[in-house]
Design an enzyme around this catalytic site. Structure first.
Site, short mmCIF file in Angstrom:
data_model
loop_
_atom_site.label_atom_id
_atom_site.label_comp_id
_atom_site.label_asym_id
_atom_site.label_seq_id
_atom_site.Cartn_x
_atom_site.Cartn_y
_atom_site.Cartn_z
N HIS A 77 0.86 -1.19 0.00
CA HIS A 77 0.00 0.00 0.00
C HIS A 77 0.89 1.24 0.00
O HIS A 77 1.77 1.37 0.87
CB HIS A 77 -0.89 0.02 1.24
CG HIS A 77 -2.01 -0.99 1.18
ND1 HIS A 77 -3.01 -0.91 0.23
CD2 HIS A 77 -2.27 -2.08 1.90
CE1 HIS A 77 -3.84 -1.93 0.41
NE2 HIS A 77 -3.42 -2.65 1.42
N PHE A 267 -11.40 -7.34 13.08
CA PHE A 267 -11.44 -6.06 13.81
C PHE A 267 -12.83 -5.44 13.66
O PHE A 267 -13.24 -5.10 12.54
CB PHE A 267 -10.37 -5.13 13.24
CG PHE A 267 -9.08 -5.85 13.00
CD1 PHE A 267 -8.57 -5.99 11.71
CD2 PHE A 267 -8.41 -6.48 14.03
CE1 PHE A 267 -7.41 -6.70 11.48
CE2 PHE A 267 -7.26 -7.20 13.81
CZ PHE A 267 -6.75 -7.31 12.52
N ASP A 269 -15.12 -3.11 13.12
CA ASP A 269 -15.19 -1.71 12.67
C ASP A 269 -16.54 -1.46 12.02
O ASP A 269 -17.52 -2.16 12.32
CB ASP A 269 -14.06 -1.48 11.65
CG ASP A 269 -14.41 -2.15 10.33
OD1 ASP A 269 -14.26 -1.52 9.29
OD2 ASP A 269 -14.88 -3.30 10.36
N ASP A 338 -9.86 -10.59 7.30
CA ASP A 338 -10.36 -9.24 7.60
C ASP A 338 -9.76 -8.21 6.65
O ASP A 338 -10.48 -7.42 6.03
CB ASP A 338 -10.00 -8.89 9.05
CG ASP A 338 -10.37 -7.45 9.36
OD1 ASP A 338 -9.68 -6.54 8.86
OD2 ASP A 338 -11.39 -7.25 10.04
N ASP A 343 -10.36 -4.40 2.22
CA ASP A 343 -9.89 -3.90 0.92
C ASP A 343 -10.94 -4.13 -0.17
O ASP A 343 -11.11 -3.30 -1.06
CB ASP A 343 -8.57 -4.58 0.53
CG ASP A 343 -7.41 -4.09 1.39
OD1 ASP A 343 -6.41 -4.82 1.51
OD2 ASP A 343 -7.52 -2.98 1.97
#
Ligand SMILES: Nc1nc2c(c(CN[C@H]3C=C[C@H](O)[C@@H]3O)cn2[C@@H]2O[C@H](COP(=O)(O)O)[C@@H](O)[C@H]2O)c(=O)[nH]1
Length: 366
Positions: A77, A267, A269, A338, A343
């Protein structure tokens, strides 16, 4: 149970320890998965669809194989740090201290965005871009001494670091400053001012590092009581993603070498629940579905929000188990699944194919 009665779970652990079955510091656990399963089993507004989870497992595995998905992808990235040293640890620690709540109700043209390296960055990438830009400008934004210096590290300086190329400011700026201040104090008092000493204290255990972060830093202690239960449910999202980012950045070596990385969960989120719902893996009750589609505020720590977060964690765990059942030799864990899902939903958003909106909770936890 009255306060003077010991917690049955603790009694069981001590009994195993006395029987020599368990050396307490050998098997550290974060308790996140157990809490997620409990909430999921007691959820009425969010449900898992097993058929969709099985289909998702096959599709995710195939795409991850095809894309050669691995921890190495993290460093590719363009905004992520490339050096593998203590300055990168400080960068990742700072990044995941502030890795929360970037969503905006404004359209793309006017939402909060950071202009850096000739591009407009939004969401998570606006955070990474702003940190890189600050370092380019000579602002020691990843230095814990700076965070503690109330003359130098002021709210106005933080406003400058996170300045937008639109009229909208980065959300929760005051809370972000409070996180930096607290972390600076804890690192000064307990970890010789640098997060590398946190990693050393964890002795190669991902679970231990998550537990240290939750124990010593209030701003990492992402745990909430479910429907008034006595024992809080631990999500520890930013503590977990911090460990995962270290593991991925250092590709499981050096400062990223954790023998129990498989203990890290998805995670919790606002992005991964969105793609799990669009794949049919998570189903919402009509009132919750209506609230999310109409972009209503879903309060942090409320039953709906905890069901969304816990069921997402448990859903990714079931997908991971299904992948391992279909492909026993697959080198895949919840972290990589995840990262892949995040992504993927971001790519869908870019193409405009992200169907249902993500849920709106404003908090420092994610
Ligand atoms: N579950 C999960 N949540 C993640 C990420 C990431 C970025 N991780 C990078 C590192 C490796 C991966 O390959 C990713 O490229 C950010 N977030 C969370 O999403 C929200 C930001 O959303 P938006 O405003 O749309 O950018 C916010 O809560 C942020 O904390 C992830 O990976 N997983």
């Amino acid at each position: 149970m009255s306060d003077d009665e010991a917690d049955p779970e603790l009694l069981a652990l001590l009994r195993q320890h006395l029987q020599g079955k368990l050396t307490l510091d050998e098997e550290p656990n974060t308790g996140v998965l157990e809490g997620a399963e409990y909430v999921c089993d007691n959820s009425i507004d969010v449900a898992l669809d097993m058929r969709s989870c099985k289909n998702a497992a096959a599709a995710i595995h195939a795409q991850m194989e095809q894309q050669g998905y691995s921890p190495a992808k993290w460093s590719i990235h363009e905004l992520h740090p490339k050096t593998k040293d203590e300055s990168t640890i400080a960068f990742i620690f700072t990044m995941d201290l502030l890795n929360f709540s970037f969503w905006s109700e404004k359209p793309t043209a006017t939402r909060f965005a950071v202009y850096y390296r000739d591009q407009r960055w939004t969401g998570y990438w606006s955070l990474v871009a702003a940190l890189q830009r600050a370092l380019d400008e000579g602002i020691p934004i990843t230095d814990s001494h700076f965070w503690q210096d109330e003359e130098e590290c002021t709210l106005d300086v933080l406003r400058h670091v996170f300045r937008s190329c639109t009229d909208e400011e980065m959300p929760l700026l005051e809370q972000r400053l409070a996180c930096l201040r607290e972390a600076g104090t804890v690192l000064y008092e307990q970890y010789k001012c640098h997060p590398v000493n946190l990693i050393s204290a964890a002795k190669g255990s991902a679970a231990s590092l998550v537990n240290l972060l939750a124990r010593d830093f209030r701003c990492f202690r992402d745990e909430h009581r479910f429907e008034g239960q006595r024992k809080p449910i631990r999500f520890l999202k930013r503590a977990q993603i911090l460990v995962a980012d270290l593991w991925a950045c250092f590709e499981g070596e050096s400062y990223g070498a954790f023998h129990d990385i498989s203990k890290i969960t998805m995670f919790a989120d606002y992005r991964v629940p969105q793609i799990l719902n669009s794949m049919g893996c998570l189903a919402y009750s009509p009132p919750l579905d209506a609230a999310i589609r109409s972009k209503k505020d879903i309060p942090s720590g409320g039953s709906w929000e905890m069901q969304l977060r816990a069921c997402s964690i448990w859903c990714v765990e079931l997908i991971r188990r299904e992948i391992m059942k279909q492909h026993p030799k697959a080198d895949i864990n919840a972290v990589l699944i995840d990262f892949f899902l995040y992504d993927t939903i971001k790519a869908m958003e870019l193409e405009g194919t992200d169907t249902t909106p993500h849920h709106r909770t404003r908090s420092i936890w994610y």
